[in-house]
Design an enzyme around this catalytic site. Structure first.
Site, PDB file in Angstrom:
ATOM      1  N   CYS A  72       0.751  -1.097  -0.105  1.00  0.00           N
ATOM      2  CA  CYS A  72       0.085   0.014  -0.142  1.00  0.00           C
ATOM      3  C   CYS A  72       0.978   1.340   0.126  1.00  0.00           C
ATOM      4  O   CYS A  72       1.515   1.667  -0.823  1.00  0.00           O
ATOM      5  CB  CYS A  72      -1.252   0.101   1.156  1.00  0.00           C
ATOM      6  SG  CYS A  72      -2.379   1.146   0.935  1.00  0.00           S
ATOM      7  N   GLU A 113      -1.927  -9.463   3.103  1.00  0.00           N
ATOM      8  CA  GLU A 113      -1.703 -10.233   4.501  1.00  0.00           C
ATOM      9  C   GLU A 113      -3.303 -10.322   4.916  1.00  0.00           C
ATOM     10  O   GLU A 113      -3.238 -11.188   5.869  1.00  0.00           O
ATOM     11  CB  GLU A 113      -1.053  -9.506   5.249  1.00  0.00           C
ATOM     12  CG  GLU A 113      -1.151  -8.129   5.806  1.00  0.00           C
ATOM     13  CD  GLU A 113      -0.967  -7.078   4.493  1.00  0.00           C
ATOM     14  OE1 GLU A 113      -1.462  -5.990   4.927  1.00  0.00           O
ATOM     15  OE2 GLU A 113      -0.257  -7.344   3.529  1.00  0.00           O
ATOM     16  N   HIS A 141      -3.661  -4.924   0.288  1.00  0.00           N
ATOM     17  CA  HIS A 141      -3.067  -5.677   1.589  1.00  0.00           C
ATOM     18  C   HIS A 141      -3.333  -7.309   1.620  1.00  0.00           C
ATOM     19  O   HIS A 141      -4.320  -7.765   1.866  1.00  0.00           O
ATOM     20  CB  HIS A 141      -3.768  -4.898   2.802  1.00  0.00           C
ATOM     21  CG  HIS A 141      -3.383  -3.746   3.275  1.00  0.00           C
ATOM     22  ND1 HIS A 141      -2.328  -3.496   4.002  1.00  0.00           N
ATOM     23  CD2 HIS A 141      -3.944  -2.543   2.995  1.00  0.00           C
ATOM     24  CE1 HIS A 141      -2.149  -2.124   4.348  1.00  0.00           C
ATOM     25  NE2 HIS A 141      -3.036  -1.609   3.548  1.00  0.00           N
TER      26      HIS A 141
END
Length: 253
Positions: free
Chosen positions: A123, A228, A226
């Site tokens: 990001c 994750e 993102h």
């Protein structure tokens, strides 16, 4: 000569992760370093060993960090990169700055790239990677990209917001597959002009740059989303972290 027992997992490479910083918490007179747990979880799940890197303006300390890690994750946050970093002045729509954090992450990223150490920008970390490599940013997508869709989703960030097109023949395609990939979206800035030798490896349907990479280095990848946060909802995203860990194993001396 020693031999590893048959079937033993390869040693986990040390992966440095940059935290966020909060100076004005109402519940404490002290500032806080903050890191969302999914960043560390993703590194662990992909086979790395995560280490949080507190800020320092001492370049010797930055070098000491880099001596001890084999890969770097520069995280995102609710702040913008100072436009002076890419030769511009602030326009309407700019968000808050965290100058000390950006200075530290810039020094760390430059040092890692100089060593050809694998770097993953997430990001805001992708935006910084583009700036470090000589690119510029849209300071506010809604004001500067005509017809842009909403890139700051309001719903659960473990769920996707929109698709991106992952371009064939890229490092990102090797990690997650080429073609359409569903991603989350939590940003109001984006890469505008890409840096020298930087390749755009994913774009959203409205033309916003969603991933970049630079073949000048062993592994220099930035993604605007993102991954994750989506390891369970869109499992392909773990490939981003696995690619980093694999390159970190190769880099480790």
């Amino acid at each position: 000569m020693t031999h590893k027992p048959h079937g033993q997992a390869p040693r986990r490479p040390n992966i440095g992760i940059t935290p966020d910083y909060s100076a004005n918490r109402p519940d404490s007179p002290f500032p806080y370093y903050e890191l969302k747990v999914p960043y560390a979880d993703a590194v662990l799940r992909a086979g790395g060993l995560p280490f949080v890197l507190p800020y320092s303006d001492d370049l010797a300390c930055v070098d000491a960090y880099l001596d001890r890690i084999s890969g770097l994750v520069v995280t995102g946050g609710a702040f913008d990169i100072p436009p002076e970093a890419y030769g511009e002045t602030a326009r309407e729509g700019m968000g808050p700055l965290k100058v000390s954090r950006t200075a530290f992450e810039t020094a760390l990223m430059r040092g890692a790239l100089k060593r050809n150490m694998p770097v993953l920008g997430i990001c805001g970390g992708m935006q910084l990677l583009n700036v470090v490599l000589g690119g510029t940013l849209h300071q506010d997508i809604g004001r500067e990209i005509q017809g842009a869709h909403e890139h700051e989703q309001k719903h659960d960030r473990t769920q996707p917001q929109h698709p991106v097109d992952v371009r064939d023949g890229t490092l990102l395609a090797e990690a997650v597959g080429r073609g359409q990939l569903m991603v989350n979206s939590t940003h109001h800035q984006a890469a505008r002009r890409t840096g020298e030798r930087v390749v755009v490896s994913a774009v959203s349907p409205d033309g916003v740059v969603e991933a970049i990479e630079c073949a000048q280095y062993a592994f220099a990848l930035g993604v605007q989303w993102h991954p994750e946060l989506m390891l369970n909802t869109v499992p392909a995203h773990v490939g981003v972290y696995r690619a980093l860990i694999q390159k970190a194993r190769e880099h480790r001396r």
